[in-house]
Design a protein around this motif. Structure first.
Motif, mmCIF file in Angstrom:
data_model
loop_
_atom_site.group_PDB
_atom_site.id
_atom_site.type_symbol
_atom_site.label_atom_id
_atom_site.label_comp_id
_atom_site.label_asym_id
_atom_site.label_seq_id
_atom_site.Cartn_x
_atom_site.Cartn_y
_atom_site.Cartn_z
ATOM 1 N N ILE A 116 0.323 12.219 -9.294
ATOM 2 C CA ILE A 116 -0.342 13.501 -9.055
ATOM 3 C C ILE A 116 0.615 14.662 -9.292
ATOM 4 O O ILE A 116 0.271 15.669 -9.919
ATOM 5 C CB ILE A 116 -0.925 13.539 -7.628
ATOM 6 N N LEU A 117 1.849 14.517 -8.787
ATOM 7 C CA LEU A 117 2.838 15.562 -9.013
ATOM 8 C C LEU A 117 3.131 15.739 -10.494
ATOM 9 O O LEU A 117 3.282 16.860 -10.988
ATOM 10 C CB LEU A 117 4.128 15.226 -8.254
ATOM 11 N N PHE A 118 3.204 14.615 -11.208
ATOM 12 C CA PHE A 118 3.454 14.691 -12.651
ATOM 13 C C PHE A 118 2.313 15.423 -13.366
ATOM 14 O O PHE A 118 2.543 16.246 -14.254
ATOM 15 C CB PHE A 118 3.619 13.280 -13.208
ATOM 16 N N CYS A 119 1.067 15.119 -12.952
ATOM 17 C CA CYS A 119 -0.077 15.798 -13.560
ATOM 18 C C CYS A 119 -0.059 17.293 -13.268
ATOM 19 O O CYS A 119 -0.372 18.120 -14.134
ATOM 20 C CB CYS A 119 -1.384 15.182 -13.047
ATOM 21 N N ILE A 120 0.332 17.659 -12.045
ATOM 22 C CA ILE A 120 0.413 19.079 -11.692
ATOM 23 C C ILE A 120 1.440 19.792 -12.549
ATOM 24 O O ILE A 120 1.224 20.904 -13.045
ATOM 25 C CB ILE A 120 0.722 19.233 -10.189
ATOM 26 N N PHE A 129 0.824 -1.204 0.000
ATOM 27 C CA PHE A 129 0.000 0.000 0.000
ATOM 28 C C PHE A 129 0.861 1.258 0.000
ATOM 29 O O PHE A 129 0.554 2.248 -0.690
ATOM 30 C CB PHE A 129 -0.919 -0.020 1.229
ATOM 31 N N SER A 130 1.951 1.233 0.770
ATOM 32 C CA SER A 130 2.851 2.371 0.797
ATOM 33 C C SER A 130 3.462 2.616 -0.583
ATOM 34 O O SER A 130 3.588 3.757 -1.040
ATOM 35 C CB SER A 130 3.953 2.143 1.826
ATOM 36 N N THR A 131 3.824 1.513 -1.276
ATOM 37 C CA THR A 131 4.393 1.661 -2.630
ATOM 38 C C THR A 131 3.365 2.263 -3.589
ATOM 39 O O THR A 131 3.664 3.171 -4.376
ATOM 40 C CB THR A 131 4.844 0.290 -3.146
ATOM 41 N N ILE A 132 2.124 1.745 -3.519
ATOM 42 C CA ILE A 132 1.064 2.275 -4.381
ATOM 43 C C ILE A 132 0.792 3.742 -4.071
ATOM 44 O O ILE A 132 0.600 4.570 -4.975
ATOM 45 C CB ILE A 132 -0.216 1.439 -4.227
ATOM 46 N N PHE A 133 0.812 4.070 -2.778
ATOM 47 C CA PHE A 133 0.586 5.464 -2.385
ATOM 48 C C PHE A 133 1.673 6.380 -2.949
ATOM 49 O O PHE A 133 1.399 7.466 -3.469
ATOM 50 C CB PHE A 133 0.535 5.558 -0.857
ATOM 51 N N ASN A 134 2.914 5.899 -2.855
ATOM 52 C CA ASN A 134 4.014 6.703 -3.403
ATOM 53 C C ASN A 134 3.863 6.881 -4.912
ATOM 54 O O ASN A 134 4.126 7.951 -5.462
ATOM 55 C CB ASN A 134 5.348 6.041 -3.085
ATOM 56 N N GLN A 135 3.439 5.812 -5.609
ATOM 57 C CA GLN A 135 3.217 5.914 -7.054
ATOM 58 C C GLN A 135 2.117 6.916 -7.381
ATOM 59 O O GLN A 135 2.235 7.700 -8.326
ATOM 60 C CB GLN A 135 2.883 4.543 -7.627
ATOM 61 N N ASN A 136 1.036 6.882 -6.590
ATOM 62 C CA ASN A 136 -0.060 7.829 -6.815
ATOM 63 C C ASN A 136 0.393 9.269 -6.578
ATOM 64 O O ASN A 136 0.018 10.185 -7.326
ATOM 65 C CB ASN A 136 -1.247 7.500 -5.919
ATOM 66 N N VAL A 137 1.189 9.453 -5.529
ATOM 67 C CA VAL A 137 1.704 10.793 -5.258
ATOM 68 C C VAL A 137 2.570 11.276 -6.412
ATOM 69 O O VAL A 137 2.483 12.427 -6.857
ATOM 70 C CB VAL A 137 2.486 10.794 -3.931
ATOM 71 N N PHE A 138 3.412 10.378 -6.928
ATOM 72 C CA PHE A 138 4.262 10.739 -8.065
ATOM 73 C C PHE A 138 3.404 11.079 -9.293
ATOM 74 O O PHE A 138 3.681 12.051 -10.012
ATOM 75 C CB PHE A 138 5.212 9.585 -8.386
#
Length: 366
Positions: free
Chosen positions: A133-137, A122-131
């Motif tokens: 989101i940052l990429f989309c921003i 879950f932590s890995t998936i969360f980090n991927q999602n954060v990355f």
């Protein structure tokens, strides 16, 4: 008593008295320069042998203690499990023997490890999602301006292409309209005029008819007698179409005008202008010349050369061009316009415009 870790207790890290088991012991040995003697080598060999025996003994004790502690932990887990199952309403799935309890303990341990693995995943998936989101921003902040610039460049190219095509279309339309206008404009406006005052052509007054003067046409300005003067060179000022009243009148229906051309020319056409009936206040143009003849001379002492006779149409255009017969290589510097008659006015005849067309003799000779 020191605080003990449950994980280390389950793995048999502590002995029966609750003290940590020491798996190895560091010994500080002073290192001296080796001497090549039999006694020192034997002593070192004996010390290493005793150290290995002690290490084996301590390792064996550690394994025994780990096994003993695991048995104790399994037994304690078994007692707590039995008690919880006894208190629960469903007693059907109660473990029957110690082997099942051990299996249950192992399953719990496996579930704990799986939960840890799930948490790490879950932590890995969360980090991927954060990355992501940052990429989309970043794309939203910096990608849209680039996209907008690209679209603007594309739009500008399309606009310029459309603008160029429209300009080309308009140019073709303008050329077509110019051709139509050229076809509608008088023929005299498409040929050079050698009887133009602005090109140094002039009227010889002593060889021309007298200007018509109306009886009683005088006026007083500030008590001083004055008379409006109309000059014959008004005929040489050009202009199309003629303006009402801007003409040179001579008395009667017969008269002549003697003109010195701007250049020696081969005369091919002459143009006579008068206002049309539509512009006349009375609706008639009786003062317009009707029949006229043209004569040419190269010098003032030469005999007049007859060039042709034509008739002005009172119902035609305001400016009418007449072609003269070909006189070969005859060059003329002077022209005489002889008006034979007008369209019915008894007092005077008006000349609005007279032009002489042809080819320049100097250019033709070259």
């Amino acid at each position: 008593m020191l605080r003990r870790s449950t994980r280390l207790v389950s793995q048999g890290y502590y002995d029966n008295e609750g003290l940590p088991i020491i798996s190895y012991k560091e010994q500080l040995n002073r290192v001296f320069k080796s001497r090549s003697s039999r006694s020192s080598s034997c002593r070192s060999r004996a010390e290493s042998t005793s150290y290995l025996e002690r290490h084996k003994t301590s390792t064996r004790n550690i394994h025994n203690n780990i096994i003993t502690n695991m048995d104790k932990n399994i037994k304690s887990y078994k007692d707590s499990k039995q008690k919880s199952d006894y208190d629960s309403e469903s007693n059907t799935n109660r473990p029957s023997n110690s082997n099942e309890i051990g299996d249950s303990y192992r399953n719990d341990v496996n579930n704990t490890s799986s939960n840890r693995h799930r948490n790490s995943r879950f932590s890995t998936i969360f980090n991927q999602n954060v990355f992501y989101i940052l990429f989309c921003i970043i794309v939203l902040c910096f990608g849209f301006p680039c996209r907008e610039e690209f679209l603007l460049n594309k739009l500008n190219k399309e606009t310029m292409t459309n603008f160029e095509s429209q300009v080309n279309t308009l140019s073709e339309e303008i050329l077509r309209l110019n051709k139509v206008l050229n076809s509608l404009q008088p023929v005299a406006d498409t040929m050079p005029n050698f009887a133009l005052e602005s090109q140094d052509a002039r009227v010889l007054l002593d060889r021309s008819s007298q200007t018509y003067s109306k009886k009683g046409g005088c006026a007083y300005l500030f008590g001083i007698f004055c008379k409006r003067t109309v000059h014959p060179w008004t005929v040489l000022r050009g202009g199309s179409p003629p303006t009402v009243g801007r003409c040179w009148p001579f008395e009667g229906g017969r008269g002549h005008l003697f003109i010195a051309l701007s250049h020696p020319v081969y005369i091919s056409h002459v143009t006579l202008g008068h206002i049309s009936k539509n512009l006349s206040p009375t609706g008639t143009i009786r003062s317009a010349p009707k029949t006229f003849s043209v004569y040419g001379m190269n010098t003032l002492d030469d005999k007049e050369t007859y060039l042709g006779t034509s008739q002005f149409d009172q119902d035609g255009d305001a400016t009418q061009t007449f072609e003269l017969p070909d006189h070969g290589t005859a060059v003329f510097k002077y022209v005489k316009l002889q008006v034979e008659s007008n369209w019915g006015h008894p007092d005077y005849t008006c000349l609005y415009n007279f032009r002489v067309h042809g080819k320049l003799a100097e250019v033709t000779d070259r």
